[in-house]
Design an enzyme around this catalytic site. Structure first.
Site, PDB file in Angstrom:
ATOM      1  CE1 TYR A 183      51.898  60.200   2.057  1.00  0.00           C
ATOM      2  CE2 TYR A 183      52.706  57.957   1.841  1.00  0.00           C
ATOM      3  CZ  TYR A 183      51.913  59.122   2.372  1.00  0.00           C
ATOM      4  OH  TYR A 183      51.357  58.702   3.580  1.00  0.00           O
TER       5      TYR A 183
ATOM      6  CG  HIS B 283      51.627  51.204   9.829  1.00  0.00           C
ATOM      7  ND1 HIS B 283      50.586  51.560   9.066  1.00  0.00           N
ATOM      8  CD2 HIS B 283      52.609  52.086   9.625  1.00  0.00           C
ATOM      9  CE1 HIS B 283      51.294  52.736   8.200  1.00  0.00           C
ATOM     10  NE2 HIS B 283      52.375  53.071   8.710  1.00  0.00           N
TER      11      HIS B 283
ATOM     12  CG  ASN C 299      50.662  53.349   1.445  1.00  0.00           C
ATOM     13  OD1 ASN C 299      49.393  53.234   1.294  1.00  0.00           O
ATOM     14  ND2 ASN C 299      51.333  52.909   2.746  1.00  0.00           N
TER      15      ASN C 299
ATOM     16  CD  GLU D  36      54.559  53.102   2.891  1.00  0.00           C
ATOM     17  OE1 GLU D  36      55.701  53.223   3.787  1.00  0.00           O
ATOM     18  OE2 GLU D  36      53.949  53.700   2.504  1.00  0.00           O
TER      19      GLU D  36
ATOM     20  NE  ARG E  57      46.421  50.973   5.683  1.00  0.00           N
ATOM     21  CZ  ARG E  57      47.603  51.374   5.442  1.00  0.00           C
ATOM     22  NH1 ARG E  57      47.877  52.768   5.497  1.00  0.00           N
ATOM     23  NH2 ARG E  57      48.320  50.653   5.497  1.00  0.00           N
TER      24      ARG E  57
HETATM   25  C1  FCB Z   1      54.092  56.225   4.954  1.00  0.00           C
HETATM   26  C2  FCB Z   1      53.849  55.515   6.235  1.00  0.00           C
HETATM   27  C3  FCB Z   1      52.954  56.365   7.057  1.00  0.00           C
HETATM   28  C4  FCB Z   1      53.319  57.634   7.046  1.00  0.00           C
HETATM   29  C5  FCB Z   1      53.448  58.230   5.771  1.00  0.00           C
HETATM   30  C6  FCB Z   1      53.975  59.802   5.513  1.00  0.00           C
HETATM   31  O1  FCB Z   1      55.569  55.618   4.421  1.00  0.00           O
HETATM   32  O2  FCB Z   1      53.300  54.232   5.893  1.00  0.00           O
HETATM   33  O3  FCB Z   1      53.017  55.708   8.661  1.00  0.00           O
HETATM   34  O4  FCB Z   1      54.408  57.847   7.889  1.00  0.00           O
HETATM   35  O5  FCB Z   1      54.495  57.761   4.914  1.00  0.00           O
END
Ligand code: FCB
Length: 457
Positions: free
Chosen positions: A300, A131, A298, A176, A87
């Site tokens: 985290y 992006h 996405n 995002e 990607r």
């Molecule tokens: C996300 C972003 C990516 C990177 C990761 C750690 O929010 O999409 O570009 O910075 O975090």
């Protein structure tokens, strides 16, 4: 060791569905460099990173990983690690240096070569159209607060499709939009660095409108799979109001319009002290909610909340006065983000329950750690542990019935981590920025084995 050898040893092999997509993700501004080559125009991230005090130690994306010149070797490295997908994002200012008008053929040539190289290496390209590197010329006319930017985005998307559409199946409009709108226009910690809450809601809407308009264009041109990628975080806490505010601003304000055709009523009501929402015009939500084929996730970490009377608003969540965001004890990444793989299962399961009918793909998940290159090796066992736990969490979601199509690790290379510059290393591959040498970390070798087995031992 082969799968059957593992089985003979009695180890449990966690297999993923056949055809499960394994790969990595990057973004143009974070890796390409060559910001003044091939007719590329300036983007808001060039401007923002050149502004003193905005990015760690004044780092910029001017050179980054020099991927613009090293893409051939980078693709070869990806292939040697057995990746099945990649990607990447297209830099709008390479294609339209001033944000509108005829496409710059040299800008498109770069992605054309990249896509050809990926196919030649047996790697499926997955394109993200935006992006975060908005052409500066568009920001000068209001950026995402200007409705016209959504129209320009659709025009740009069509130009990219016309060049790459014969070889790319999966098209992601936005990465995002929460970050673009609220980090960029409310908190001011991302480009364009504005701190205007009313503007951030207009930006959020115009981003979604841009997604809808681009979806219509791409569909008409014959795109096979259209998606959008959101930053999503399960929100924890015992107080329903404290949960609803960040959940509304991060998750539901973006999910509901796209997948249900409405803005969540509580979010609209809460934000009415900042904006009258007059930027939402008749027909916008129909456009925004055109069917998509895949939702990019996405993940985290979860977001933790508690009522905290008197607390000022967290600027990335407008309207969050009186809410605290405690970071629990326990393991964290170098970003200070809590490590909680179970949050991924929870997120995937709740998405498929609350927004049924759309297949999911993890378009980003990964971790930054303070990696060091010693004797030609990067021993990043914490990243291996992190990924192992998150892959298991994704597998648990599949077992629970979630239609999860693939997993793209953030990131292929260490790169420019936005306001943190090169200080945070998310790569499976270490980049020595002084020499641009690439060194696959232990996690890259481990990941290659996961892909080969299509599972975990
Ligand atoms: C996300 C972003 C990516 C990177 C990761 C750690 O929010 O999409 O570009 O910075 O975090």
């Amino acid at each position: 060791m082969t799968v059957s050898a593992d089985l003979a040893r009695g180890a449990e092999v966690l297999e993923f569905p056949q055809g499960f997509v394994w790969g990595t993700a990057t973004a143009s501004y974070q890796i390409e460099g060559a910001t003044r080559e091939g007719g590329r125009g300036p983007s808001i991230w060039d401007t923002f990173s050149a502004t003193p005090g905005k990015v760690f130690q004044g780092h910029t994306g001017e050179v980054a990983c020099d991927h613009y010149h090293r893409h051939r070797d980078d693709v070869a490295l990806m292939a040697s690690l057995g990746m099945s997908a990649y990607r990447f994002s297209v830099a709008w200012p390479r294609v339209q240096p001033s944000g509108s008008g005829p496409a710059n053929p040299h800008g498109l040539d770069f992605y054309d070569r990249l896509v050809d190289d990926l196919h030649a290496a047996g790697i499926t390209p997955i394109v993200t159209l935006y992006h975060w590197d908005l052409p500066q010329a568009l920001e000068d006319r209001g950026g995402w607060t200007n409705r016209d930017t959504a129209e320009r985005f659709a025009e740009y998307s069509a130009a990219v499709y016309r060049r790459l559409g014969d070889r790319v199946e999966t098209w992601t409009t936005l990465n995002e939009p929460w970050c673009s709108a609220f980090l960029g226009y409310a908190a001011g910690i991302h480009a364009p660095g504005r701190t205007d809450v009313a503007a951030s809601f207009a930006a959020a809407h115009h981003l979604l409108l841009g997604h809808g308009l681009a979806t219509a264009e791409l569909r008409a041109l014959g795109a096979k799979q259209i998606s959008i990628t959101h930053a999503l975080s399960p929100v924890r806490g015992s107080d329903p109001d404290a949960v609803a505010v960040p959940d509304g601003i991060m998750n539901r304000i973006f999910l509901d319009p796209v997948l249900r055709g409405v803005y969540p009523a509580d979010v609209v009501a809460r934000a009415s002290r900042f904006t009258d929402w007059s930027f939402v015009r008749d027909g916008d939500l129909e456009l925004i909610s055109r069917p998509i084929d895949l939702l990019g996730v996405n993940y985290y970490n979860p977001t933790f909340t508690e009522p905290r009377p008197g607390e000022p608003a967290n600027p990335v969540f407008p309207g969050s006065e009186g809410i605290g965001f405690p970071v629990p004890d326990g393991p964290k990444t170098a970003m200070g983000w809590p490590i909680e793989a179970a949050g991924l299962t929870e997120l995937l399961v709740s998405l498929s329950r609350d927004y049924p009918g759309v297949p999911l793909m993890i378009t980003e998940n990964g971790a930054a750690f303070d990696d060091t290159l010693i004797g030609g090796r990067v021993d990043d066992r914490r990243r291996v542990e992190f990924l192992d736990a998150h892959f298991r969490a994704a597998h648990a979601a599949i077992e629970a019935g979630v239609d999860l199509r693939g997993y793209l690790v953030w990131s292929f290379l260490d790169n420019f981590e936005w306001a943190y510059g090169y200080d945070k290393r998310f790569g499976l591959v270490y980049v020595d920025y002084a020499t641009q040498e690439r060194v696959p970390k232990d996690s890259a070798k481990w990941y290659a084995e996961v892909i080969r087995r299509n599972g975990l031992a």
